[in-house]
Write a protein that holds these residues in place. Sequence first.
Motif, PDB file in Angstrom:
ATOM      1  N   LEU A   1       0.823  -1.230   0.000  1.00 51.57           N
ATOM      2  CA  LEU A   1       0.000   0.000   0.000  1.00 51.57           C
ATOM      3  C   LEU A   1       0.846   1.264   0.000  1.00 51.57           C
ATOM      4  O   LEU A   1       0.667   2.148  -0.841  1.00 51.57           O
ATOM      5  CB  LEU A   1      -0.934  -0.028   1.223  1.00 51.57           C
ATOM      6  N   ASP A   2       1.769   1.353   0.955  1.00 55.29           N
ATOM      7  CA  ASP A   2       2.574   2.571   1.052  1.00 55.29           C
ATOM      8  C   ASP A   2       3.470   2.737  -0.160  1.00 55.29           C
ATOM      9  O   ASP A   2       3.656   3.856  -0.661  1.00 55.29           O
ATOM     10  CB  ASP A   2       3.414   2.545   2.334  1.00 55.29           C
ATOM     11  N   GLY A   3       4.020   1.611  -0.629  1.00 53.32           N
ATOM     12  CA  GLY A   3       4.862   1.673  -1.820  1.00 53.32           C
ATOM     13  C   GLY A   3       4.076   2.162  -3.021  1.00 53.32           C
ATOM     14  O   GLY A   3       4.560   2.972  -3.827  1.00 53.32           O
TER      15      GLY A   3
ATOM     16  N   ALA B   1       1.272   3.909  -2.871  1.00 55.32           N
ATOM     17  CA  ALA B   1       0.826   5.281  -2.625  1.00 55.32           C
ATOM     18  C   ALA B   1       1.948   6.271  -2.864  1.00 55.32           C
ATOM     19  O   ALA B   1       1.729   7.367  -3.398  1.00 55.32           O
ATOM     20  CB  ALA B   1       0.302   5.387  -1.204  1.00 55.32           C
ATOM     21  N   ALA B   2       3.150   5.874  -2.455  1.00 56.49           N
ATOM     22  CA  ALA B   2       4.280   6.784  -2.579  1.00 56.49           C
ATOM     23  C   ALA B   2       5.032   6.600  -3.887  1.00 56.49           C
ATOM     24  O   ALA B   2       6.008   7.304  -4.123  1.00 56.49           O
ATOM     25  CB  ALA B   2       5.221   6.568  -1.403  1.00 56.49           C
ATOM     26  N   ARG B   3       4.574   5.676  -4.693  1.00 61.32           N
ATOM     27  CA  ARG B   3       5.334   5.287  -5.901  1.00 61.32           C
ATOM     28  C   ARG B   3       6.782   5.015  -5.499  1.00 61.32           C
ATOM     29  O   ARG B   3       7.719   5.413  -6.166  1.00 61.32           O
ATOM     30  CB  ARG B   3       5.297   6.392  -6.962  1.00 61.32           C
ATOM     31  N   ASP B   4       6.891   4.333  -4.374  1.00 59.42           N
ATOM     32  CA  ASP B   4       8.216   4.037  -3.828  1.00 59.42           C
ATOM     33  C   ASP B   4       8.668   2.697  -4.420  1.00 59.42           C
ATOM     34  O   ASP B   4       8.400   1.628  -3.889  1.00 59.42           O
ATOM     35  CB  ASP B   4       8.116   3.950  -2.301  1.00 59.42           C
TER      36      ASP B   4
ATOM     37  N   GLU C   1      11.567   1.468  -4.677  1.00 61.20           N
ATOM     38  CA  GLU C   1      12.566   0.777  -3.862  1.00 61.20           C
ATOM     39  C   GLU C   1      11.848  -0.138  -2.856  1.00 61.20           C
ATOM     40  O   GLU C   1      12.236  -1.287  -2.675  1.00 61.20           O
ATOM     41  CB  GLU C   1      13.410   1.810  -3.133  1.00 61.20           C
ATOM     42  N   LEU C   2      10.796   0.446  -2.266  1.00 60.52           N
ATOM     43  CA  LEU C   2      10.023  -0.332  -1.300  1.00 60.52           C
ATOM     44  C   LEU C   2       9.344  -1.531  -1.983  1.00 60.52           C
ATOM     45  O   LEU C   2       9.392  -2.665  -1.492  1.00 60.52           O
ATOM     46  CB  LEU C   2       8.962   0.559  -0.639  1.00 60.52           C
TER      47      LEU C   2
ATOM     48  N   ARG D   1      -3.339   0.723  -9.995  1.00 59.92           N
ATOM     49  CA  ARG D   1      -4.756   0.380 -10.118  1.00 59.92           C
ATOM     50  C   ARG D   1      -5.189   0.223 -11.562  1.00 59.92           C
ATOM     51  O   ARG D   1      -6.269  -0.280 -11.851  1.00 59.92           O
ATOM     52  CB  ARG D   1      -5.622   1.412  -9.399  1.00 59.92           C
ATOM     53  N   HIS D   2      -4.336   0.639 -12.506  1.00 58.82           N
ATOM     54  CA  HIS D   2      -4.662   0.463 -13.925  1.00 58.82           C
ATOM     55  C   HIS D   2      -4.045  -0.814 -14.493  1.00 58.82           C
ATOM     56  O   HIS D   2      -4.218  -1.090 -15.673  1.00 58.82           O
ATOM     57  CB  HIS D   2      -4.166   1.658 -14.729  1.00 58.82           C
TER      58      HIS D   2
ATOM     59  N   ILE E   1      -7.103   0.425   0.550  1.00 60.17           N
ATOM     60  CA  ILE E   1      -7.132   1.071   1.853  1.00 60.17           C
ATOM     61  C   ILE E   1      -8.406   1.918   1.940  1.00 60.17           C
ATOM     62  O   ILE E   1      -8.710   2.683   1.019  1.00 60.17           O
ATOM     63  CB  ILE E   1      -5.850   1.913   2.096  1.00 60.17           C
ATOM     64  N   ASP E   2      -9.144   1.707   2.988  1.00 56.02           N
ATOM     65  CA  ASP E   2     -10.427   2.399   3.190  1.00 56.02           C
ATOM     66  C   ASP E   2     -11.331   2.256   1.976  1.00 56.02           C
ATOM     67  O   ASP E   2     -12.002   3.213   1.562  1.00 56.02           O
ATOM     68  CB  ASP E   2     -10.185   3.882   3.497  1.00 56.02           C
TER      69      ASP E   2
ATOM     70  N   ILE F   1     -10.467   2.035  -1.025  1.00 56.95           N
ATOM     71  CA  ILE F   1      -9.912   2.663  -2.231  1.00 56.95           C
ATOM     72  C   ILE F   1      -8.777   1.803  -2.766  1.00 56.95           C
ATOM     73  O   ILE F   1      -7.786   1.563  -2.067  1.00 56.95           O
ATOM     74  CB  ILE F   1      -9.400   4.075  -1.901  1.00 56.95           C
TER      75      ILE F   1
ATOM     76  N   LEU G   1      -5.516   0.873  -4.530  1.00 62.26           N
ATOM     77  CA  LEU G   1      -4.297   1.567  -4.956  1.00 62.26           C
ATOM     78  C   LEU G   1      -3.544   0.761  -5.995  1.00 62.26           C
ATOM     79  O   LEU G   1      -2.688   1.281  -6.683  1.00 62.26           O
ATOM     80  CB  LEU G   1      -3.389   1.820  -3.752  1.00 62.26           C
TER      81      LEU G   1
ATOM     82  N   PRO H   1       1.916   6.834   3.656  1.00 67.34           N
ATOM     83  CA  PRO H   1       1.536   7.163   2.270  1.00 67.34           C
ATOM     84  C   PRO H   1       0.180   6.598   1.867  1.00 67.34           C
ATOM     85  O   PRO H   1      -0.622   7.294   1.242  1.00 67.34           O
ATOM     86  CB  PRO H   1       2.659   6.544   1.453  1.00 67.34           C
ATOM     87  N   ALA H   2      -0.057   5.331   2.209  1.00 69.35           N
ATOM     88  CA  ALA H   2      -1.316   4.712   1.802  1.00 69.35           C
ATOM     89  C   ALA H   2      -2.498   5.440   2.424  1.00 69.35           C
ATOM     90  O   ALA H   2      -3.522   5.659   1.773  1.00 69.35           O
ATOM     91  CB  ALA H   2      -1.333   3.236   2.204  1.00 69.35           C
TER      92      ALA H   2
ATOM     93  N   VAL I   1      -2.962   8.711   0.646  1.00 69.04           N
ATOM     94  CA  VAL I   1      -3.581   8.530  -0.677  1.00 69.04           C
ATOM     95  C   VAL I   1      -5.069   8.250  -0.512  1.00 69.04           C
ATOM     96  O   VAL I   1      -5.903   8.784  -1.256  1.00 69.04           O
ATOM     97  CB  VAL I   1      -2.883   7.390  -1.444  1.00 69.04           C
TER      98      VAL I   1
ATOM     99  N   ILE J   1      -0.315  10.479  -5.436  1.00 70.89           N
ATOM    100  CA  ILE J   1       0.960   9.879  -5.010  1.00 70.89           C
ATOM    101  C   ILE J   1       1.383  10.571  -3.718  1.00 70.89           C
ATOM    102  O   ILE J   1       1.230  11.799  -3.586  1.00 70.89           O
ATOM    103  CB  ILE J   1       2.047  10.058  -6.090  1.00 70.89           C
ATOM    104  N   ALA J   2       1.887   9.745  -2.780  1.00 73.45           N
ATOM    105  CA  ALA J   2       2.330  10.336  -1.507  1.00 73.45           C
ATOM    106  C   ALA J   2       3.819  10.040  -1.324  1.00 73.45           C
ATOM    107  O   ALA J   2       4.182   9.048  -0.689  1.00 73.45           O
ATOM    108  CB  ALA J   2       1.519   9.760  -0.354  1.00 73.45           C
ATOM    109  N   PRO J   3       4.653  10.856  -1.877  1.00 75.84           N
ATOM    110  CA  PRO J   3       6.108  10.595  -1.770  1.00 75.84           C
ATOM    111  C   PRO J   3       6.542  10.628  -0.300  1.00 75.84           C
ATOM    112  O   PRO J   3       5.985  11.344   0.518  1.00 75.84           O
ATOM    113  CB  PRO J   3       6.737  11.762  -2.536  1.00 75.84           C
ATOM    114  N   ARG J   4       7.573   9.798  -0.061  1.00 77.37           N
ATOM    115  CA  ARG J   4       8.072   9.730   1.314  1.00 77.37           C
ATOM    116  C   ARG J   4       9.175  10.784   1.477  1.00 77.37           C
ATOM    117  O   ARG J   4      10.296  10.545   1.064  1.00 77.37           O
ATOM    118  CB  ARG J   4       8.644   8.353   1.592  1.00 77.37           C
TER     119      ARG J   4
ATOM    120  N   ARG K   1      12.263  13.123  -1.933  1.00 71.11           N
ATOM    121  CA  ARG K   1      11.595  12.385  -3.007  1.00 71.11           C
ATOM    122  C   ARG K   1      10.549  13.264  -3.691  1.00 71.11           C
ATOM    123  O   ARG K   1      10.334  13.141  -4.898  1.00 71.11           O
ATOM    124  CB  ARG K   1      10.939  11.133  -2.449  1.00 71.11           C
TER     125      ARG K   1
END
Lengths: 478, 291
Positions: free
Chosen positions: A56-58, A60-63, A65-66, A88-89, A126-127, A129, A131, B44-45, B48, B69-72, B76
Amino acid sequence: MKATLAQRLILGTGAILLLALLALSLFIIHQTRAQMEALAGERREALVSLLARSSLDGLAARDFELLDGLVRAMAQNREIAWIVIADRHGKVLASTRPDWIGKSFHDIDKPDRNGIAQLLQREAIIDGIPLGTVWVAFHDAPDPFSGRLPLVIGGAALLALLFLIVSISLLVRHLTHPLERLSQALSSVHLDALPEKGEIERLATHASLEVATLAQEAEELISRLREARAAIAAEEERLQQAVEHRTAELRAINEELESFSYSVSHDLRAPLRAIDGFSRALEEDYGDRMDEEARDYLARIRHASQRMGGLIDSLLRLSRLSRSEMQLQKVDLSAMATAILQRLQREHPAREVEWQVQEGLKCQCDPELIQVALENLLRNAWKYTRDWQPARIEISGRRRNGMIEICIRDNGVGFDMRHAARLFGAFQRLHGNEFEGSGIGLATVQRIAHRHRGSVRAEGKPGQGATFCLALPEAETA
Amino acid sequence: MPRHPLIALFLLLTLGFLPAVHAERPSDTAAPALHFGVLSVAPPARAVAKWTPFAHYLEQRLGRSVEVIAPRGFERLTRAIEEGKLDVFYINSHVYYRLKRKGLAKPLAQMVNLNGSTFSRSLFFVRKDAPIDELYQIEGHRMAYISPLGAGAYLAPRARLHEEGIRNTQEDFTRNFISTIREVQTKPGTVGTLCGVRYSLLGKREDLSNLKVIGESEAYPEHVLAARPDLDEALSRRITEIVIGMYDDPEGRLVLEPMASMRISHFTTYDPSVEKVTEELFRKAELDPGS
């Protein structure tokens, strides 16, 4: 050969244990496999859910690396064929397949579907939604029972079975040993050698309640046997004494009777000889001075005295039969009968008699006594076929119950079966004075048969001949 | 009735309806997705998730896809803007000021908080039993800030402390609001700072009765909705219109309501003069906005 109780118990229990262990092993393998498959399914679901949650966080953050780190960490699991994390696409953001990154997951040609057992998909939400989405492909999980595990389980089951069988064998031996000892002791019990009092019970001292009870009952039975044997021995002794006493009495009476009979017979002969001698002297010296009637009376006196002499001779012979020692040997009855018949034919050359003797009739008997018996029977047959033309005499034999039965059949005068019981009595004559004879012949035959532990029987019909069968011990074939 | 007029009517209705449908559905092929960044202390999640309804609203109004997008972290975020991966972003005034100085942001609108203001003040709070009742007593104590990039959670309170002449503090960063509250609740000598509006919001779901507020910072500007400088001007204007118009749009109101958890009431026109306030805070806090 019958199996012992212990062997049957061991074999039966072993077979049941084998079947039970087999069934249990199959059940365990089946259940374990089903459980492992269910656990594998749950584990996979959990893995994919965890990956989706962790992404989720990866996402959301387009991370990247994560996301890459997650993919790399998850790829350590050897069950996993490949992983895809997409936005999501459906655009692949991270994957174990670098060539898929940046492409739409749905447009990717996934060539290695064959090796894939399961493809799980989970949305990263998440909630409510979304991602993104994760896909995880799993290899076919190795069947835990396809390798050495069945051998290990089978080996363990076999070892367990052996252990159980050995244990049960020892237990069964331990339990049945007193029973075996009891069985051996009981099988060796003989009326002449009954075990000591308490000996049987001592064999079951440490045995189970049932065996101890059995031993106790056997002990009681043997005790009763012991009492019975004592009673039988006492009775035997009493009987023996009674028999000996009775035998002695009978022997004395018999000897006395025979002595009397012999004395009477012998003593009667002297006056008879005197009567006959003086009658003959009277006839020779004064016959010409006697009228016809006197001479007839004299002749009758002589005839009667001669006949009485014959009777006395017969009685003496019958008496001797009872006293003489028997010399048993193998006797050819066929030859003996043929010789007697030939002699009869020579004595009566005018008679036309058809006779037939079966070959090979042999018995174990005293030849002199059997000669007398056979001669009596054959002379009777010869005599009672006197008025038959042609006269026929047949001698045949058959084996029955260790005896050989010699039958003399004629087509003579026969007799009425109602009088058969009288045939073998001394001085019994069914045909009166029609035929000559003393009436002692068949009594002699019966006495000889009895002395050989044999028997004699007769069948006949008036005017249709008679059959006399003499049963004697069969000659040994060797 | 002749057939031709009916067919013509059908075609007219069908063809006329199509553009309307097309306008309602974001089309990937019509225009590239608009990337909307959020810099938040929340995970981030979670960030978002909170901004997705806003993004959908924007999507519908713009007629193009909007990706949240929620950059860390600031680094970033900066890199994403530099690389053109973010078009629009929601940031605090501290971060905006830094980006602006780097030439990476232009303002679109400004957030109006639940107090109806484009400014907020930070509160200084300690445990009730702490021997600190005035700001000057903070000297030598530990400060539980949330992030060095915070406006109300770092820049403004630090500026206030420096103005009070308090420079000897131990600065720690807890990364989120709750952790700051917990740090203060569990360590009597620790001083926490939070945006006043946030503190009020937290008080509705957390028991803050064992805390006491000992002072507040100067006012600082609220969050800014910004865009990368080279974003199409027409698009920028359109976004600004949509965002500011949300408050007057029933659908927009519906989207704004849950955003109250982020202290947001609505958006308003950006006033460039607020940058002077931020600049002054940087000066007082003795922080280099270009570092």
